[in-house]
Scaffold this motif. Structure first.
Motif, PDB file in Angstrom:
ATOM      1  N   UNK A  71      40.245  35.811  44.413  1.00 47.50           N
ATOM      2  CA  UNK A  71      41.067  36.483  43.400  1.00 47.50           C
ATOM      3  C   UNK A  71      40.232  36.878  42.186  1.00 47.50           C
ATOM      4  N   UNK A  72      39.236  36.070  41.860  1.00 46.92           N
ATOM      5  CA  UNK A  72      38.387  36.362  40.710  1.00 46.92           C
ATOM      6  C   UNK A  72      37.396  37.487  40.980  1.00 46.92           C
ATOM      7  N   UNK A  73      37.034  37.683  42.254  1.00 42.07           N
ATOM      8  CA  UNK A  73      36.025  38.692  42.582  1.00 42.07           C
ATOM      9  C   UNK A  73      36.230  39.152  44.029  1.00 42.07           C
ATOM     10  N   UNK A  74      37.229  40.028  44.262  1.00 45.32           N
ATOM     11  CA  UNK A  74      37.571  40.440  45.635  1.00 45.32           C
ATOM     12  C   UNK A  74      36.567  41.428  46.216  1.00 45.32           C
ATOM     13  N   UNK A  75      35.397  40.935  46.572  1.00 45.80           N
ATOM     14  CA  UNK A  75      34.357  41.813  47.122  1.00 45.80           C
ATOM     15  C   UNK A  75      34.682  42.171  48.569  1.00 45.80           C
ATOM     16  N   UNK A  76      34.841  43.463  48.824  1.00 48.39           N
ATOM     17  CA  UNK A  76      35.041  43.938  50.198  1.00 48.39           C
ATOM     18  C   UNK A  76      34.235  45.209  50.443  1.00 48.39           C
ATOM     19  N   UNK A  77      33.272  45.480  49.552  1.00 48.88           N
ATOM     20  CA  UNK A  77      32.449  46.676  49.715  1.00 48.88           C
ATOM     21  C   UNK A  77      31.403  46.434  50.793  1.00 48.88           C
ATOM     22  N   UNK A 135      41.732  47.116  51.797  1.00 47.57           N
ATOM     23  CA  UNK A 135      41.865  45.708  51.437  1.00 47.57           C
ATOM     24  C   UNK A 135      41.486  45.504  49.970  1.00 47.57           C
ATOM     25  N   UNK A 136      40.392  46.117  49.551  1.00 43.97           N
ATOM     26  CA  UNK A 136      39.948  45.971  48.163  1.00 43.97           C
ATOM     27  C   UNK A 136      40.979  46.565  47.194  1.00 43.97           C
ATOM     28  N   UNK A 137      41.516  47.741  47.542  1.00 44.83           N
ATOM     29  CA  UNK A 137      42.548  48.360  46.706  1.00 44.83           C
ATOM     30  C   UNK A 137      43.777  47.462  46.619  1.00 44.83           C
ATOM     31  N   UNK A 138      44.168  46.894  47.768  1.00 45.92           N
ATOM     32  CA  UNK A 138      45.344  46.025  47.789  1.00 45.92           C
ATOM     33  C   UNK A 138      45.096  44.759  46.969  1.00 45.92           C
ATOM     34  N   UNK A 139      43.896  44.172  47.106  1.00 46.78           N
ATOM     35  CA  UNK A 139      43.577  42.921  46.413  1.00 46.78           C
ATOM     36  C   UNK A 139      43.614  43.077  44.897  1.00 46.78           C
ATOM     37  N   UNK A 140      43.314  44.274  44.428  1.00 38.22           N
ATOM     38  CA  UNK A 140      43.281  44.528  42.984  1.00 38.22           C
ATOM     39  C   UNK A 140      44.633  44.989  42.448  1.00 38.22           C
ATOM     40  N   UNK A 141      45.614  45.133  43.328  1.00 36.83           N
ATOM     41  CA  UNK A 141      46.934  45.613  42.911  1.00 36.83           C
ATOM     42  C   UNK A 141      47.733  44.506  42.241  1.00 36.83           C
ATOM     43  N   UNK A 142      48.728  44.914  41.445  1.00 35.16           N
ATOM     44  CA  UNK A 142      49.618  43.948  40.800  1.00 35.16           C
ATOM     45  C   UNK A 142      50.377  43.140  41.854  1.00 35.16           C
ATOM     46  N   UNK A 143      50.744  43.810  42.952  1.00 35.37           N
ATOM     47  CA  UNK A 143      51.491  43.154  44.024  1.00 35.37           C
ATOM     48  C   UNK A 143      50.714  41.970  44.588  1.00 35.37           C
ATOM     49  N   UNK A 144      49.437  42.189  44.872  1.00 38.76           N
ATOM     50  CA  UNK A 144      48.613  41.121  45.433  1.00 38.76           C
ATOM     51  C   UNK A 144      48.347  40.026  44.410  1.00 38.76           C
ATOM     52  N   UNK A 145      48.082  40.405  43.176  1.00 36.31           N
ATOM     53  CA  UNK A 145      47.820  39.400  42.149  1.00 36.31           C
ATOM     54  C   UNK A 145      49.020  38.482  41.957  1.00 36.31           C
ATOM     55  N   UNK A 146      50.224  39.046  42.012  1.00 33.72           N
ATOM     56  CA  UNK A 146      51.438  38.230  41.911  1.00 33.72           C
ATOM     57  C   UNK A 146      51.561  37.308  43.130  1.00 33.72           C
ATOM     58  N   UNK A 147      51.257  37.844  44.310  1.00 31.22           N
ATOM     59  CA  UNK A 147      51.317  37.035  45.533  1.00 31.22           C
ATOM     60  C   UNK A 147      50.302  35.897  45.477  1.00 31.22           C
ATOM     61  N   UNK A 148      49.095  36.183  44.955  1.00 35.18           N
ATOM     62  CA  UNK A 148      48.074  35.136  44.808  1.00 35.18           C
ATOM     63  C   UNK A 148      48.577  34.035  43.879  1.00 35.18           C
ATOM     64  N   UNK A 151      49.903  40.527  54.861  1.00 39.25           N
ATOM     65  CA  UNK A 151      51.022  41.209  54.199  1.00 39.25           C
ATOM     66  C   UNK A 151      51.719  40.262  53.220  1.00 39.25           C
ATOM     67  N   UNK A 152      51.830  38.999  53.591  1.00 42.87           N
ATOM     68  CA  UNK A 152      52.483  38.012  52.720  1.00 42.87           C
ATOM     69  C   UNK A 152      51.740  37.841  51.401  1.00 42.87           C
ATOM     70  N   UNK A 153      50.437  38.145  51.397  1.00 42.89           N
ATOM     71  CA  UNK A 153      49.625  38.048  50.180  1.00 42.89           C
ATOM     72  C   UNK A 153      49.409  39.416  49.524  1.00 42.89           C
ATOM     73  N   UNK A 154      50.169  40.409  49.966  1.00 50.08           N
ATOM     74  CA  UNK A 154      50.039  41.743  49.387  1.00 50.08           C
ATOM     75  C   UNK A 154      48.796  42.481  49.849  1.00 50.08           C
ATOM     76  N   UNK A 155      48.260  42.073  50.994  1.00 48.07           N
ATOM     77  CA  UNK A 155      47.003  42.639  51.493  1.00 48.07           C
ATOM     78  C   UNK A 155      47.232  43.398  52.795  1.00 48.07           C
ATOM     79  N   UNK A 156      46.154  43.890  53.384  1.00 44.74           N
ATOM     80  CA  UNK A 156      46.218  44.539  54.687  1.00 44.74           C
ATOM     81  C   UNK A 156      45.292  43.793  55.646  1.00 44.74           C
ATOM     82  N   UNK A 157      45.471  44.046  56.916  1.00 51.30           N
ATOM     83  CA  UNK A 157      44.644  43.402  57.944  1.00 51.30           C
ATOM     84  C   UNK A 157      43.175  43.732  57.726  1.00 51.30           C
ATOM     85  N   UNK A 158      42.288  42.781  58.102  1.00 50.98           N
ATOM     86  CA  UNK A 158      40.848  42.994  57.925  1.00 50.98           C
ATOM     87  C   UNK A 158      40.102  42.599  59.184  1.00 50.98           C
TER      88      UNK A 158
END
Length: 249
Positions: free
Chosen positions: A69-75, A225-238, A129-136
């Motif tokens: 959550x502090x550094x969602x590196x997926x590049x 995944x990176x876009x989703x992880x940085x979204x408000x939706x995912x941050x709330x789920x985290x 999806x439960x964490x506001x993310x997409x499959x990886x």
């Protein structure tokens, strides 16, 4: 203490997730060490197969949420990507020995393995999806090809847990054994006794139909995944996930 242990036993390299107090939740440093060891094994002729297993009562709880959550590196070039492409491109047999919880990457990495053994009590889940993310990890491509669109949708869209018996029925794992590590090592040693170039060429042929397509899917998943992880939706789920964990403690 290293969170990733490595031991060569004969012609088999065993990589052990060694963070049992955190259910082997994987950090960026752990991803990079796994990637480095797998890439080294690819070029080491003395290693004929790699087995990934774990200490403690779980295979892995997935990504370390605090770390991620502090550094969602997926590049491309990030530790997570380095690991995913290491297992995707590994030319030799890759075997996993699974027990307890196999969450997120703990399940998706199995789609890249050539053989998987599991303890009867293993619980698999991909709760992206439960964490506001997409499959990886190529799972949006590999999982439907394995189980069909309907079953893949059911599991990925709900994030529900499934058992070792269901995983075997799907074809995600090869066998269920009370001593899942012994079963995995037996597979690895049997393969290690085969002519090595024939093994490598056969694996390459088995993967040839989807290898390049999977490259592209994994890169696209990483962007989303990176876009989703940085979204408000995912941050709330985290935050909700971490709040539930703290209540359990």
């Amino acid at each position: 203490m290293s969170f990733i242990l490595d031991e060569q036993i004969g012609a088999v390299l065993r990589l052990t997730l060694n963070r049992p107090e955190k259910k082997n939740a994987i950090t960026q440093d752990m991803y990079q060490r796994l990637a480095d060891k797998i890439n080294e094994a690819a070029g080491d002729f003395s290693i004929r197969a790699v087995v990934i297993n774990s200490n403690g009562d779980s295979f892995t709880a997935g990504n370390d949420i605090n770390d991620f959550a502090n550094d969602p590196q997926m590049d491309e070039g990030s530790p997570v990507f380095n690991f995913l492409f290491a297992i995707h491109n590994f030319p030799k047999p890759l075997i996993a020995s699974v027990k307890g919880r196999a969450v997120g990457i703990g399940t998706t990495m199995l789609l890249h393995c050539d053989l998987v053994t599991a303890n009867p009590d293993t619980q698999f889940s991909m709760p992206f999806v439960s964490l506001g993310l997409v499959a990886e990890g190529g799972s949006s491509y590999l999982f439907p090809r394995l189980v069909g669109h309907a079953k893949a949708s059911e599991i990925l869209l709900t994030g529900r847990t499934f058992s070792a018996d269901e995983a075997k029925e799907m074809g995600l794992i090869n066998s269920i054994a009370a001593d899942e590590l012994a079963a995995a090592m037996a597979f690895a040693n049997e393969i290690a006794e085969q002519p090595p170039n024939a093994v490598i060429n056969t694996k390459a042929l088995l993967k040839s139909g989807s290898h390049e397509a999977l490259n592209q899917v994994m890169k696209a998943e990483g962007v989303l995944f990176k876009m989703a992880a940085e979204s408000d939706e995912a941050q709330l789920a985290f935050m909700n996930f971490l709040a539930k964990k703290s209540k359990v403690k």
